[in-house]
Design a protein around this motif. Structure first.
Motif, PDB file in Angstrom:
ATOM      1  N   THR A 141     -17.640 -33.546  51.607  1.00 32.39           N
ATOM      2  CA  THR A 141     -16.628 -32.796  52.357  1.00 32.39           C
ATOM      3  C   THR A 141     -16.388 -33.427  53.719  1.00 32.39           C
ATOM      4  O   THR A 141     -15.244 -33.535  54.181  1.00 32.39           O
ATOM      5  CB  THR A 141     -17.076 -31.335  52.527  1.00 32.39           C
ATOM      6  OG1 THR A 141     -17.267 -30.747  51.231  1.00 32.39           O
ATOM      7  CG2 THR A 141     -16.047 -30.527  53.303  1.00 32.39           C
ATOM      8  N   GLY A 244     -11.157 -19.393  60.570  1.00 24.49           N
ATOM      9  CA  GLY A 244     -10.806 -19.308  59.159  1.00 24.49           C
ATOM     10  C   GLY A 244     -11.223 -20.547  58.378  1.00 24.49           C
ATOM     11  O   GLY A 244     -11.668 -20.441  57.225  1.00 24.49           O
ATOM     12  N   THR A 245     -11.097 -21.721  58.993  1.00 26.64           N
ATOM     13  CA  THR A 245     -11.504 -22.960  58.323  1.00 26.64           C
ATOM     14  C   THR A 245     -13.008 -22.970  58.085  1.00 26.64           C
ATOM     15  O   THR A 245     -13.478 -23.387  57.017  1.00 26.64           O
ATOM     16  CB  THR A 245     -11.093 -24.176  59.167  1.00 26.64           C
ATOM     17  OG1 THR A 245      -9.676 -24.157  59.346  1.00 26.64           O
ATOM     18  CG2 THR A 245     -11.493 -25.478  58.495  1.00 26.64           C
ATOM     19  N   SER A 246     -13.779 -22.512  59.064  1.00 27.35           N
ATOM     20  CA  SER A 246     -15.238 -22.450  58.901  1.00 27.35           C
ATOM     21  C   SER A 246     -15.614 -21.494  57.777  1.00 27.35           C
ATOM     22  O   SER A 246     -16.510 -21.773  56.971  1.00 27.35           O
ATOM     23  CB  SER A 246     -15.906 -22.014  60.208  1.00 27.35           C
ATOM     24  OG  SER A 246     -15.704 -22.969  61.216  1.00 27.35           O
ATOM     25  N   LEU A 247     -14.946 -20.338  57.712  1.00 27.39           N
ATOM     26  CA  LEU A 247     -15.236 -19.373  56.652  1.00 27.39           C
ATOM     27  C   LEU A 247     -14.906 -19.950  55.280  1.00 27.39           C
ATOM     28  O   LEU A 247     -15.634 -19.715  54.303  1.00 27.39           O
ATOM     29  CB  LEU A 247     -14.440 -18.087  56.893  1.00 27.39           C
ATOM     30  CG  LEU A 247     -14.845 -17.280  58.138  1.00 27.39           C
ATOM     31  CD1 LEU A 247     -13.904 -16.104  58.337  1.00 27.39           C
ATOM     32  CD2 LEU A 247     -16.288 -16.784  58.016  1.00 27.39           C
ATOM     33  N   ARG A 248     -13.823 -20.708  55.187  1.00 23.58           N
ATOM     34  CA  ARG A 248     -13.486 -21.350  53.920  1.00 23.58           C
ATOM     35  C   ARG A 248     -14.574 -22.345  53.506  1.00 23.58           C
ATOM     36  O   ARG A 248     -14.943 -22.423  52.326  1.00 23.58           O
ATOM     37  CB  ARG A 248     -12.144 -22.076  54.027  1.00 23.58           C
ATOM     38  CG  ARG A 248     -10.927 -21.158  53.977  1.00 23.58           C
ATOM     39  CD  ARG A 248      -9.652 -21.967  54.211  1.00 23.58           C
ATOM     40  NE  ARG A 248      -8.468 -21.150  54.105  1.00 23.58           N
ATOM     41  CZ  ARG A 248      -7.787 -20.960  52.983  1.00 23.58           C
ATOM     42  NH1 ARG A 248      -8.181 -21.538  51.877  1.00 23.58           N
ATOM     43  NH2 ARG A 248      -6.711 -20.197  52.967  1.00 23.58           N
ATOM     44  N   LEU A 249     -15.072 -23.125  54.463  1.00 30.65           N
ATOM     45  CA  LEU A 249     -16.133 -24.085  54.145  1.00 30.65           C
ATOM     46  C   LEU A 249     -17.398 -23.367  53.681  1.00 30.65           C
ATOM     47  O   LEU A 249     -18.048 -23.784  52.719  1.00 30.65           O
ATOM     48  CB  LEU A 249     -16.440 -24.941  55.374  1.00 30.65           C
ATOM     49  CG  LEU A 249     -15.491 -26.095  55.668  1.00 30.65           C
ATOM     50  CD1 LEU A 249     -15.905 -26.806  56.942  1.00 30.65           C
ATOM     51  CD2 LEU A 249     -15.459 -27.089  54.512  1.00 30.65           C
ATOM     52  N   ALA A 251     -17.614 -20.557  52.262  1.00 34.59           N
ATOM     53  CA  ALA A 251     -17.377 -19.951  50.955  1.00 34.59           C
ATOM     54  C   ALA A 251     -17.161 -20.989  49.854  1.00 34.59           C
ATOM     55  O   ALA A 251     -17.020 -20.637  48.690  1.00 34.59           O
ATOM     56  CB  ALA A 251     -16.163 -19.027  51.022  1.00 34.59           C
ATOM     57  N   ALA A 253     -14.532 -22.833  49.543  1.00 34.54           N
ATOM     58  CA  ALA A 253     -13.124 -22.836  49.143  1.00 34.54           C
ATOM     59  C   ALA A 253     -12.447 -24.145  49.541  1.00 34.54           C
ATOM     60  O   ALA A 253     -12.900 -24.847  50.449  1.00 34.54           O
ATOM     61  CB  ALA A 253     -12.387 -21.653  49.776  1.00 34.54           C
ATOM     62  N   GLN A 254     -11.345 -24.448  48.870  1.00 33.93           N
ATOM     63  CA  GLN A 254     -10.565 -25.646  49.172  1.00 33.93           C
ATOM     64  C   GLN A 254      -9.812 -25.453  50.491  1.00 33.93           C
ATOM     65  O   GLN A 254      -9.218 -24.403  50.727  1.00 33.93           O
ATOM     66  CB  GLN A 254      -9.557 -25.915  48.046  1.00 33.93           C
ATOM     67  CG  GLN A 254      -8.803 -27.215  48.166  1.00 33.93           C
ATOM     68  CD  GLN A 254      -9.679 -28.421  47.823  1.00 33.93           C
ATOM     69  OE1 GLN A 254     -10.662 -28.289  47.108  1.00 33.93           O
ATOM     70  NE2 GLN A 254      -9.318 -29.574  48.333  1.00 33.93           N
ATOM     71  N   LEU A 255      -9.853 -26.462  51.357  1.00 34.57           N
ATOM     72  CA  LEU A 255      -9.141 -26.377  52.628  1.00 34.57           C
ATOM     73  C   LEU A 255      -7.664 -26.724  52.417  1.00 34.57           C
ATOM     74  O   LEU A 255      -7.331 -27.556  51.578  1.00 34.57           O
ATOM     75  CB  LEU A 255      -9.751 -27.341  53.645  1.00 34.57           C
ATOM     76  CG  LEU A 255     -11.186 -27.068  54.087  1.00 34.57           C
ATOM     77  CD1 LEU A 255     -11.611 -28.098  55.128  1.00 34.57           C
ATOM     78  CD2 LEU A 255     -11.342 -25.667  54.641  1.00 34.57           C
ATOM     79  N   VAL A 259      -4.654 -28.826  57.171  1.00 37.40           N
ATOM     80  CA  VAL A 259      -5.601 -28.234  58.112  1.00 37.40           C
ATOM     81  C   VAL A 259      -5.908 -29.157  59.293  1.00 37.40           C
ATOM     82  O   VAL A 259      -6.265 -28.701  60.381  1.00 37.40           O
ATOM     83  CB  VAL A 259      -6.907 -27.840  57.378  1.00 37.40           C
ATOM     84  CG1 VAL A 259      -7.678 -29.081  56.936  1.00 37.40           C
ATOM     85  CG2 VAL A 259      -7.788 -26.959  58.260  1.00 37.40           C
TER      86      VAL A 259
END
Length: 337
Positions: A141, A244-249, A251, A253-255, A259
């Motif tokens: 990542t 929000g980007t940190s939470l996606r990482l 979880a 999830a795909q960024l 971004v």
């Protein structure tokens, strides 16, 4: 950092099972600032993130301690390490003490707990989540984000320079310098280099054009990496990208594809300080590279960089091995032509 100030880093072995029917497997347990992170046996891949606030212990007072992420049956974790057990119990005790208890001041205590939780959530939790995301992001990542940032930077720098011989020379230079993953030369780079996630070092063509020896670009790579040492390049990116980007990482999830849009320009405008001379000389010595060519590249008169010249670890003698052979150095100088 962890949730307890006396522990900068705390890890232990454990036995984890994902379901009640699954077989236990040996894992590495990392005590973080908001979560308990469970890694596979080589500490390469996170298997689970458990909130410290929600942890449940199934067998108080017995060893090994058995913890679960909630009251729901199934997933659990056995830990024998006393320091890890004590740290978890200390956090649980602190959380328990913060809970409101029946009594005369029940209303005041409840209000205070709510205010404290709001303050904690607004000030501490977002920063802790960003730090956690920056720390546990997988290498793949990091590399993917680094390449995306590099692509965004090309709006200011132009596309990375390539040539068959020049690319081979960059690979050889990367192998020659310890800790360097990838070196990229761009037509219009920043005066000082940039380190991107995935350990990608970006330098302008001035690092090679018109230079007499390959020790100059080697010195620029060494100085760039040293300036960023101790700072995870994922952290400033995630600070810029938002929670929000940190939470996606976290979880998995795909960024979003866009971004990183605009972050390359931010990096180009940043001007980090040059490392102090003593640290630079130690880094040159460890890399087996003479510091004198780099010093004269900074100041052709040598006056402002005299310590780097007089303190050259290879003053009056040759370095252990050349940075690049002559053919590769010539090819690298022509990489942007």
């Amino acid at each position: 950092m962890t949730a307890l100030p006396q522990y900068e880093r705390l890890e232990a072995l454990g036995l984890w099972r994902e379901t009640a029917e699954a077989q236990r497997r040996e894992v590495i347990v990392s005590f973080g600032d908001a979560t308990l992170v469970i890694f596979d046996g080589r500490a390469e891949r996170p298997l689970a993130h458990w909130s410290l606030a929600a942890l449940v212990r199934h067998n108080p007072g017995r060893r090994p301690a058995v913890f679960a992420p909630s009251e729901e049956p199934g997933e659990d974790l056995e830990i024998e390490d006393e320091a890890m057990i004590a740290a978890i119990e200390k956090v649980q005790a602190a959380l328990e003490a913060a809970q409101p208890h029946p009594g005369r001041l029940r209303g005041w205590l409840t209000a205070a707990a709510v205010v404290g939780a709001l303050v904690l959530g607004a000030v501490w939790l977002p920063s802790a989540l960003v730090e956690q995301a920056a720390r546990i992001a997988p290498a793949a990542t990091r590399a993917e984000i680094g390449r995306a940032i590099l692509a965004d930077m090309t709006r200011q720098t132009g596309s990375p320079c390539h040539s068959t011989g020049g690319d081979e020379a960059l690979v050889a230079l990367t192998d020659r310098l310890p800790g360097t993953a990838q070196i990229v030369i761009v037509p219009r780079g920043r005066e000082s280099g940039i380190v991107l996630p995935g350990n990608i070092v970006v330098l302008g063509r001035e690092a090679v054009t018109g230079r007499e020896t390959p020790e100059v670009i080697a010195g620029m790579v060494i100085a760039t990496e040293l300036a960023e040492r101790g700072r995870n390049p994922m952290r400033p990116f995630l600070d810029w990208a938002g929670l929000g980007t940190s939470l996606r990482l976290l979880a998995g999830a795909q960024l979003p594809e866009d971004v990183v849009k605009g972050y390359g320009k931010v990096l180009m405008q940043d001007t980090p300080q040059r490392p102090d001379d003593e640290s630079l000389l130690r880094a040159f010595a460890a890399a087996g590279v003479s510091s004198t060519p780099y010093a004269y590249a900074l100041d052709p008169t040598g006056e402002s960089v005299l310590p780097l010249i007089e303190g050259d670890p290879f003053l009056g003698r040759s370095a252990p091995r050349p940075v690049l052979d002559e053919a590769r150095w010539i090819a690298l100088q022509d990489i942007c032509n």
